[in-house]
Design a protein around this motif. Structure first.
Motif, PDB file in Angstrom:
ATOM      1  N   THR A  95       9.755   2.000  -3.665  1.00 61.04           N
ATOM      2  CA  THR A  95       9.285   2.684  -4.869  1.00 61.04           C
ATOM      3  C   THR A  95      10.223   3.818  -5.251  1.00 61.04           C
ATOM      4  N   GLN A  96      10.579   4.631  -4.255  1.00 58.71           N
ATOM      5  CA  GLN A  96      11.353   5.827  -4.569  1.00 58.71           C
ATOM      6  C   GLN A  96      12.757   5.494  -5.033  1.00 58.71           C
ATOM      7  N   PHE A 111       0.835  -1.197   0.000  1.00 56.87           N
ATOM      8  CA  PHE A 111       0.000   0.000   0.000  1.00 56.87           C
ATOM      9  C   PHE A 111       0.875   1.254   0.000  1.00 56.87           C
ATOM     10  N   GLY A 112       1.899   1.232   0.850  1.00 60.46           N
ATOM     11  CA  GLY A 112       2.836   2.356   0.886  1.00 60.46           C
ATOM     12  C   GLY A 112       3.568   2.508  -0.433  1.00 60.46           C
ATOM     13  N   ALA A 113       3.966   1.380  -1.020  1.00 62.12           N
ATOM     14  CA  ALA A 113       4.700   1.427  -2.286  1.00 62.12           C
ATOM     15  C   ALA A 113       3.837   2.054  -3.381  1.00 62.12           C
ATOM     16  N   TYR A 114       2.569   1.616  -3.474  1.00 65.78           N
ATOM     17  CA  TYR A 114       1.690   2.166  -4.501  1.00 65.78           C
ATOM     18  C   TYR A 114       1.355   3.634  -4.215  1.00 65.78           C
ATOM     19  N   GLY A 168       4.348  -7.383  -7.371  1.00 63.50           N
ATOM     20  CA  GLY A 168       5.079  -8.215  -6.411  1.00 63.50           C
ATOM     21  C   GLY A 168       5.150  -7.638  -5.011  1.00 63.50           C
ATOM     22  N   VAL A 169       4.973  -6.299  -4.873  1.00 61.10           N
ATOM     23  CA  VAL A 169       5.065  -5.712  -3.534  1.00 61.10           C
ATOM     24  C   VAL A 169       3.929  -6.189  -2.630  1.00 61.10           C
ATOM     25  N   GLY A 221       4.569   0.728   5.554  1.00 56.98           N
ATOM     26  CA  GLY A 221       4.246   1.573   4.406  1.00 56.98           C
ATOM     27  C   GLY A 221       5.430   2.426   3.992  1.00 56.98           C
ATOM     28  N   ILE A 222       6.160   2.949   4.973  1.00 51.77           N
ATOM     29  CA  ILE A 222       7.342   3.752   4.653  1.00 51.77           C
ATOM     30  C   ILE A 222       8.393   2.889   3.961  1.00 51.77           C
TER      31      ILE A 222
END
Lengths: 288, 346
Positions: free
Chosen positions: B241-242, B79-82, B250-251, B234-235
């Motif tokens: 992602t960043q 969720f954090g990645a998206y 896959g995340v 989430g962080i």
């Protein structure tokens, strides 16, 4: 419209019967020992690979391989039960989960090493192929065969559990393990036998599943989720509950994939979570 | 193991002793700077390790301290990645605010989930976390206009960090960025578990009924720690992602939830450093083995897992602590490791 509904119901019911065979053993053993055995589908996979090997390398007829799959899965599983699992009956859920998921990982790697990661082909005998058309609805012969096998197994299980001495001991152990021990029932011995039978049924399910869903090393993980859904929704230690849950899951999965292909599996997980929130012990479960 | 700290009189003294920094901890954190000098070609792997370690830390907070088993923790990571990916795609590529917003979003999701989580235990809990993880995975898969579905999210572009440091190909910026975030959140977690709140969590893990009897209601505590853990996960996802500028389905995989559990258990749950050590071992081993034979990778992991459960119930760090708790083992390990076990056993 009505024929497609009937077709989905039939295919879904057959699929549900498959799920029932795969999960009923886990339901009973979980109910008896509270042992979270995530490796249950590994035994199903063993059954599947035994069938494939016997057909393709030894030339056995398909029907003869089914008992072999049952026996192989039962013997191997009881070996694991006696050496590893029994040491963790009093351990936490987490330890049990971890040990058995470790076993799943090992089995997936071994299956990939021995058989490769491709889907295994299986040649069915002619009398199990083809289909009947009745009122425009297609009934696959193999699916009919699957349903018949599963219903026979269910009948035998219910009768054995209700009317034999061994069945009474198993029921007593599921209801109250400590009390059963106190009455002099050999719960460990009964459990080992139940475990072997349950895994054997999973092996049989694995062998029968090849034609429907295929067989590759990921089988042990891919079906784990479905089996756990059946067990937790049906309620631990309840054969009737597992049966109802498996049929519900099979039909709704089939219907979801047929009518709402985009959100089919999403619906299933949603229904499962809602059911569990409503009844944490499962539809027919009496305790958590 | 409590015998190693005989001078402690009450809970406050105990907590104060726990808060003090030990030499081995300082050496540990300084050694994380070594990759810049020793293996500059492996900095992207190093930043992956730091991110995984952060994710493992978040799971440790709920599993190791509050005893909440989760088979679906990747839900918050994903969720954090998206969230981070979408924020950047919609035109705001500033990393730090993106990181905070993604963490807050995952924390909010965790807060909502915590009302459900805190009601259940045992098998129902395992199944609900598992189902929730799969649910989110399916959701991301079917909402392909938003998430890109199976193709992954395209068009994530990050602005330079603090307006000065670009995310380079060698992972230089990525590693120190991940490392600093990991360290800061580690400080937060360390402070948190060495507080009265952290002690109550351990009490809930050991016996929720008795905690209630002495007046510490378990559900609000579980809700709090679950929210915090979700935000940290989430962080970690947003960091991934960043630093990689892509998001794939896959995340949110079940595999990721299982892996992080394995990592934490291998390292040792309930001792903060367990997840960090586990992440380093797991990721380096995977990097090695994937070069040899990717599909057999799960064999050693499975064997390790079985071995840990049967022979090392508290993970690798716990094994060290156990050896160290006997007189012979202590001599064997020597004085060098001494501060570690004195510090980390709860």
């Amino acid at each position: 419209m009505i024929t497609s509904v009937l077709g989905v119901l039939f295919d879904g019911f057959a699929y549900g019967m498959l799920l029932f065979l795969l999960s009923v053993g886990l339901s009973v053993t979980l109910g008896m020992m509270n042992f979270v055995n995530l490796a249950h589908c590994t035994f199903a996979m063993i059954g599947g690979y035994v069938t494939v090997t016997l057909i393709n390398n030894a030339g056995w007829p398909f029907l003869a391989t089914l008992p072999a799959a049952f026996i192989a899965a039962a013997v191997i599983s009881v070996g694991f039960e006696r050496t590893m699992f029994r040491r963790l009956y009093r351990a936490s859920d987490l330890d049990q989960c971890l040990l058995t998921i470790g076993l799943v990982f090992v089995s997936v790697a071994v299956a990939a090493f021995v058989y490769g990661t491709i889907q295994q082909p299986v040649q069915l005998p002619n009398y199990l192929r083809g289909s009947y058309q009745i009122l425009g609805v297609t009934f696959g012969v193999y699916r009919l065969f699957l349903i018949v096998v599963a219903l026979i197994v269910t009948l035998v299980l219910v009768l054995a559990l209700e009317f034999t001495r061994f069945g009474a001991q198993v029921r007593a152990a599921v209801d109250n393990q400590r009390m059963a021990r106190g009455l002099g029932i050999n719960v460990d011995g009964a459990f080992a036998i139940t475990f072997a039978l349950g895994s054997g049924l999973a092996g049989l399910g694995g062998a029968l599943a090849i034609e429907i869903v295929g067989l590759d090393p990921a089988f042990a993980l891919a079906f784990l989720v479905y089996v756990l859904i059946v067990v937790s929704v049906g309620g631990l230690g309840s054969i009737g509950g597992s049966f109802v849950a498996a049929v519900l899951l099979g039909i709704s999965d089939m219907a979801g994939k047929y009518y709402f292909p985009a959100i089919g599996s999403f619906l299933i997980y949603l229904v499962m979570i809602t059911l569990l929130m409503w009844r944490p012990a499962g539809i027919f479960g009496r305790r958590t | 193991m409590a015998a190693t700290s005989p001078a402690i009189a009450g809970p406050h003294q105990y907590l104060e002793a726990q808060i003090r920094w030990r030499t081995i901890e300082i050496i540990f954190w300084l050694s994380l700077l070594l990759p810049f000098v020793v293996t500059p070609n492996y900095l992207s792997l190093a930043s992956q390790i730091a991110i995984t370690a952060l994710f493992a830390l978040s799971l440790d907070l709920i599993l190791g301290y509050a005893g909440i088993v989760s088979l679906g923790h990747a839900a918050f990571f994903g969720f954090g990645a998206y969230a981070a990916g979408l924020i950047s795609k919609w035109g705001w590529g500033e990393p730090l605010t993106g990181l905070l917003i993604s963490g807050a979003a995952a924390g909010l999701l965790g807060y909502l989930m915590s009302f459900i989580i805190s009601r259940f235990r045992h098998l129902a809990l395992i199944m609900i976390t598992l189902g929730f993880g799969l649910l989110l995975h399916e959701l991301a898969n079917s909402a392909s206009e938003l998430t890109g579905g199976a193709d992954g999210l395209q068009g994530v572009r990050m602005w330079p960090l603090l307006g000065m440091f670009k995310f380079d190909l060698y992972g230089h910026t990525a590693y120190w960025y991940s490392l600093i975030v990991l360290f800061l959140l580690f400080l937060v977690s360390r402070r948190l578990i060495n507080s009265p709140f952290g002690l109550s969590l351990r009490g809930i893990r050991e016996n929720a009924v008795r905690m209630r009897a002495i007046g510490a209601e378990s559900r609000p505590h579980i809700r709090k720690i679950y929210t915090i853990s979700a935000a940290i996960a989430g962080i970690a996802g947003a960091l991934l992602t960043q630093t990689t500028e892509t998001v794939s389905l896959g995340v949110l995989d079940f595999q990721r939830s299982a892996d992080i559990l394995v990592i934490l258990i291998l390292g040792g749950a309930g001792r903060l450093y367990g997840g960090l050590v586990g992440a380093a071992i797991f990721m380096i081993a995977r990097d090695w083995f994937s070069g040899v034979n990717p599909q057999y990778w799960y064999f050693p992991i499975g064997v390790l897992l079985i071995g840990v459960v049967l022979f090392l119930p508290n993970g690798i760090l716990g094994g060290f602590a156990q050896i160290a708790s006997t007189e012979r083992g202590r001599r064997w390990l020597g004085w060098l490791l001494a501060p570690l076990w004195r510090g980390t056993t709860p």
